[in-house]
Motif scaffolding. Structure first.
Motif, PDB file in Angstrom:
ATOM      1  N   LEU A 205       2.306  29.366  21.679  1.00  0.00           N
ATOM      2  CA  LEU A 205       2.581  28.057  22.250  1.00  0.00           C
ATOM      3  C   LEU A 205       3.139  28.181  23.658  1.00  0.00           C
ATOM      4  CD1 LEU A 205       4.148  26.444  19.086  1.00  0.00           C
ATOM      5  CD2 LEU A 205       1.907  25.963  20.049  1.00  0.00           C
ATOM      6  N   ARG A 206       2.946  27.125  24.440  1.00  0.00           N
ATOM      7  CA  ARG A 206       3.510  27.081  25.787  1.00  0.00           C
ATOM      8  C   ARG A 206       4.986  26.703  25.694  1.00  0.00           C
ATOM      9  NH1 ARG A 206       1.278  22.790  28.711  1.00  0.00           N
ATOM     10  NH2 ARG A 206       0.848  21.838  26.688  1.00  0.00           N
ATOM     11  N   VAL A 207       5.819  27.480  26.345  1.00  0.00           N
ATOM     12  CA  VAL A 207       7.270  27.328  26.208  1.00  0.00           C
ATOM     13  C   VAL A 207       7.908  27.262  27.592  1.00  0.00           C
ATOM     14  CG1 VAL A 207       9.377  28.278  25.199  1.00  0.00           C
ATOM     15  CG2 VAL A 207       7.165  28.715  24.097  1.00  0.00           C
ATOM     16  N   LEU A 208       8.815  26.318  27.743  1.00  0.00           N
ATOM     17  CA  LEU A 208       9.701  26.285  28.896  1.00  0.00           C
ATOM     18  C   LEU A 208      11.081  26.720  28.429  1.00  0.00           C
ATOM     19  CD1 LEU A 208      10.447  25.439  31.851  1.00  0.00           C
ATOM     20  CD2 LEU A 208      11.035  23.194  30.886  1.00  0.00           C
ATOM     21  N   LEU A 209      11.644  27.727  29.098  1.00  0.00           N
ATOM     22  CA  LEU A 209      13.002  28.179  28.802  1.00  0.00           C
ATOM     23  C   LEU A 209      13.843  27.996  30.049  1.00  0.00           C
ATOM     24  CD1 LEU A 209      15.162  29.644  27.067  1.00  0.00           C
ATOM     25  CD2 LEU A 209      14.207  31.814  27.894  1.00  0.00           C
ATOM     26  N   THR A 210      14.916  27.221  29.943  1.00  0.00           N
ATOM     27  CA  THR A 210      15.767  26.970  31.101  1.00  0.00           C
ATOM     28  C   THR A 210      17.183  27.456  30.825  1.00  0.00           C
ATOM     29  OG1 THR A 210      16.584  24.770  30.467  1.00  0.00           O
ATOM     30  CG2 THR A 210      14.421  24.883  31.527  1.00  0.00           C
ATOM     31  N   GLU A 211      17.873  27.788  31.890  1.00  0.00           N
ATOM     32  CA  GLU A 211      19.242  28.282  31.766  1.00  0.00           C
ATOM     33  C   GLU A 211      20.035  27.887  33.011  1.00  0.00           C
ATOM     34  OE1 GLU A 211      22.837  29.881  31.297  1.00  0.00           O
ATOM     35  OE2 GLU A 211      21.364  29.560  29.700  1.00  0.00           O
ATOM     36  N   GLU A 212      21.269  27.480  32.793  1.00  0.00           N
ATOM     37  CA  GLU A 212      22.138  27.041  33.875  1.00  0.00           C
ATOM     38  C   GLU A 212      22.519  28.175  34.822  1.00  0.00           C
ATOM     39  OE1 GLU A 212      26.669  25.192  34.268  1.00  0.00           O
ATOM     40  OE2 GLU A 212      25.637  25.212  32.336  1.00  0.00           O
ATOM     41  N   TYR A 213      22.744  29.380  34.252  1.00  0.00           N
ATOM     42  CA  TYR A 213      23.231  30.497  35.052  1.00  0.00           C
ATOM     43  C   TYR A 213      22.076  31.372  35.537  1.00  0.00           C
ATOM     44  CZ  TYR A 213      27.864  29.138  33.430  1.00  0.00           C
ATOM     45  OH  TYR A 213      29.024  28.438  33.183  1.00  0.00           O
ATOM     46  N   ASP A 214      22.425  32.441  36.263  1.00  0.00           N
ATOM     47  CA  ASP A 214      21.416  33.324  36.834  1.00  0.00           C
ATOM     48  C   ASP A 214      20.924  34.379  35.847  1.00  0.00           C
ATOM     49  OD1 ASP A 214      21.580  32.020  39.262  1.00  0.00           O
ATOM     50  OD2 ASP A 214      23.056  33.405  40.096  1.00  0.00           O
ATOM     51  N   TRP A 215      21.565  34.477  34.715  1.00  0.00           N
ATOM     52  CA  TRP A 215      21.174  35.440  33.693  1.00  0.00           C
ATOM     53  C   TRP A 215      20.856  34.705  32.398  1.00  0.00           C
ATOM     54  CZ3 TRP A 215      25.193  40.063  33.605  1.00  0.00           C
ATOM     55  CH2 TRP A 215      24.992  40.868  34.742  1.00  0.00           C
ATOM     56  N   VAL A 216      19.984  35.300  31.584  1.00  0.00           N
ATOM     57  CA  VAL A 216      19.827  34.874  30.201  1.00  0.00           C
ATOM     58  C   VAL A 216      20.739  35.741  29.339  1.00  0.00           C
ATOM     59  CG1 VAL A 216      17.472  34.032  30.492  1.00  0.00           C
ATOM     60  CG2 VAL A 216      17.851  36.434  29.866  1.00  0.00           C
ATOM     61  N   GLY A 217      21.008  35.280  28.130  1.00  0.00           N
ATOM     62  CA  GLY A 217      21.802  36.091  27.202  1.00  0.00           C
ATOM     63  C   GLY A 217      23.121  35.508  26.769  1.00  0.00           C
ATOM     64  N   GLY A 218      23.576  34.429  27.433  1.00  0.00           N
ATOM     65  CA  GLY A 218      24.742  33.708  26.945  1.00  0.00           C
ATOM     66  C   GLY A 218      25.956  34.561  26.700  1.00  0.00           C
ATOM     67  N   GLN A 219      26.431  34.529  25.453  1.00  0.00           N
ATOM     68  CA  GLN A 219      27.692  35.200  25.147  1.00  0.00           C
ATOM     69  C   GLN A 219      27.608  36.718  25.341  1.00  0.00           C
ATOM     70  OE1 GLN A 219      29.003  35.046  20.977  1.00  0.00           O
ATOM     71  NE2 GLN A 219      27.014  34.254  20.360  1.00  0.00           N
ATOM     72  N   LEU A 220      26.425  37.294  25.261  1.00  0.00           N
ATOM     73  CA  LEU A 220      26.278  38.737  25.432  1.00  0.00           C
ATOM     74  C   LEU A 220      26.303  39.152  26.898  1.00  0.00           C
ATOM     75  CD1 LEU A 220      25.712  41.477  24.036  1.00  0.00           C
ATOM     76  CD2 LEU A 220      23.266  40.959  24.247  1.00  0.00           C
ATOM     77  N   THR A 221      25.886  38.271  27.803  1.00  0.00           N
ATOM     78  CA  THR A 221      25.692  38.644  29.203  1.00  0.00           C
ATOM     79  C   THR A 221      26.489  37.763  30.154  1.00  0.00           C
ATOM     80  OG1 THR A 221      23.736  37.227  29.331  1.00  0.00           O
ATOM     81  CG2 THR A 221      23.391  39.538  28.727  1.00  0.00           C
ATOM     82  N   VAL A 222      26.142  36.484  30.210  1.00  0.00           N
ATOM     83  CA  VAL A 222      26.825  35.542  31.096  1.00  0.00           C
ATOM     84  C   VAL A 222      28.313  35.517  30.802  1.00  0.00           C
ATOM     85  CG1 VAL A 222      27.048  33.085  31.662  1.00  0.00           C
ATOM     86  CG2 VAL A 222      24.778  34.121  31.469  1.00  0.00           C
TER      87      VAL A 222
END
Length: 533
Positions: free
Chosen positions: A29-46
């Motif tokens: 499927l076609r997916v759009l993934l958006t994120e507020e910060y410059d990195w993906v990964g949330g609690q693990l990275t940002v």
């Protein structure tokens, strides 16, 4: 205003969001993934927090894609870093030799691996990844979301997204108020949930502390003392009424007993350091969330260890970061940063040391490890989100070891995954100390992923149908990933079979078929027979 059409829009690029996007893209499927910060990964990275996991994680108890993430991080170090011969031979490589997890690594390394996992789907054209975008508005038609508007935080331009399904994988459940989806925050009452550990009255603004983490190393003989923060005097003397001493001290409650326990911080300790003998868990602060350990690398490869500061001293409890007026939210966000900077300054200048001296001016921020110029993580560690009013809400009675005993946690027939962790709640904005409740290994019910009313919006992070209490065991890294992956596969299943999430749960044949799709993707939906937890 730009307009964009996709099959599935995943708003929020934390662990749940990445897992959801990968699952949907794998399904074609076609997916759009958006994120507020410059990195993906949330609690693990940002947010800079090494994974909190259960003791069986190396053998079972997570999805196949989460295991690929863990294996990918280890392979990243094996390929690019000068590991010691002993570390290179170790199947369960732990670059930081941290105590909190069997896999403590730099947030920057985890981000690199997550981007690599997304890369093939971006190359195929199925995945559109947009960083620096935040949801600001939404439209609905009855019980369906029709569009979400995202703002490019660099240009200020807006893009309106239409999709068949919208997955909320933001850190605080931002799509819920924007779409009018019913949700709860904070602490429910005993009348609401029947939970033994709940208060008598509902407390919607009573949320777990947020923590603005940072990475440091120690350069002996050097002075890296930061400028004295403006609010330093306030934070140096700060003491909640339930705390055994000022928060800026080496004494903090032990979560399981609430008894005061003394922590020790000795940078780059020599083997057999006497002051650290017998210190378990987080009492040895340096080792607890260490993400680079000299012992894992060839001699001379590292000047010293690198650790993540996510300790009791920076738990911000002055107020919630959302569900309050914008000015108050901004004040608390700034307060969390000031608290962390003040704690660093206190460590550099006033912290008592085991040898009787004070201060460690050689503590140096490592912004490169967390992807920032100022040395603090990109965003605060958010332990608690808005949570949907769900078709089924997991309660303390479902998972508590004291209540369930030998029966184990409730074995939901509509399971879409598994997890295991204690109900671990940090001090809260409502004046609670730690709340710690032993729990059994548990399942994730599909009903917890279904809003009571909305038909095409799914939670894909820490915003599933849990309570304030059970959020404490469902909020951890592998469980968030599992929830996101289940949501992504559910949206894909519904599009392929022209059904709805609520119908999947209501129709036994549909449910069995969807669960078969989950297991086909490597999602474990039941625990083996395990003992001794």
């Amino acid at each position: 205003m730009t307009e964009l059409r996709t099959d599935i829009a995943v708003v929020g690029g934390g662990l749940g969001g990445v897992a959801a996007a990968l699952a949907a893209a794998r399904s074609g499927l076609r997916v759009l993934l958006t994120e507020e910060y410059d990195w993906v990964g949330g609690q693990l990275t940002v947010q800079g927090t090494p994974p909190d996991e259960h003791p069986w994680i190396e053998q079972f108890g997570c999805t196949a894609s989460y295991r690929r993430l863990r294996d990918g991080i280890r392979d990243y170090y094996r390929h690019w870093y000068p590991l010691s011969a002993a570390a290179r031979r170790r199947p369960a490589l732990n670059p930081g030799a941290g105590r909190v997890s069997a896999l403590c690594a730099e947030p920057s390394a985890a981000h690199a691996v997550l981007r690599a996992m997304l890369a093939p789907h971006r190359a195929s054209g199925l995945l559109d990844l947009r960083l620096g975008h935040r949801p600001v508005a939404a439209t609905t038609d009855g019980d369906a979301v029709t569009s979400v508007t995202l703002r490019d935080l660099d240009s200020g331009e807006d893009v309106t997204v239409t999709a068949a399904y919208f997955l909320d994988a933001t850190e605080t459940g931002e799509l819920l108020p924007l779409t009018g989806t019913e949700y709860v925050t904070g602490f429910e009452s005993q009348a609401d949930t029947g939970e033994p550990s709940a208060p008598a009255r509902r407390q919607p603004l009573n949320m777990q502390a947020a923590s603005w983490c940072f990475a440091v190393e120690h350069r002996a003989g050097e002075d890296h003392t930061i400028d004295k923060p403006d609010d330093y005097g306030f934070w140096r003397d700060y003491r909640p009424p339930y705390w055994p001493d000022r928060m800026f001290s080496m004494v903090a409650p032990k979560p399981q007993t609430l008894r005061p326990a003394t922590r020790v911080l000795i940078p780059d300790p020599a083997p057999g350091e006497p002051a650290l003998q017998g210190l378990a868990g987080d009492l040895d602060l340096w080792a607890f969330r260490r993400v680079l350990a000299r012992s894992s690398f060839e001699d001379g490869a590292l000047a010293g260890d690198v650790v993540i500061v996510n300790w009791p001293m920076i738990d911000y409890v002055e107020g919630p970061l959302y569900e309050v007026e914008p000015a108050a939210a901004a004040r608390h966000l700034a307060g969390a940063r000031q608290m962390s900077l003040s704690f660093l300054y206190w460590m550099q200048t006033e912290m008592p040391r085991p040898d009787g001296s004070t201060g460690l001016p050689g503590l140096r921020l490592r912004g490169d490890v967390v992807g920032t110029a100022d040395g603090l993580c990109m965003g605060p560690y958010i332990r608690e989100s808005r949570r949907i009013r769900a078709v089924y809400t997991v309660t303390e009675q479902d998972v508590s070891l004291a209540i369930r005993g030998d029966r184990g946690a409730v074995a939901y027939e509509d399971s879409v995954g598994i997890g295991s962790y204690r109900i671990d709640l940090h001090p809260s904005t409502g004046g609670d100390n730690y709340i710690d409740v032993a729990s059994s290994p548990f399942r994730i019910p599909l009903g917890a992923l279904l809003p009571e009313r909305m038909c095409n919006l799914l939670p894909a992070a820490k915003n599933i149908g849990t309570t304030h209490l059970t959020n404490g065991c469902y909020r951890l890294h592998p469980v968030e990933w599992n929830a996101g992956e289940a949501a992504g596969l559910l949206a894909a299943y519904c599009l392929r079979h022209r059904t709805t999430p609520h119908q999947v749960r209501a129709q036994p044949a549909r449910l069995a078929d969807y669960q078969s799709a989950l297991t086909g993707h490597g999602v474990e939906i039941a625990w083996p027979d395990i003992r001794g937890y």
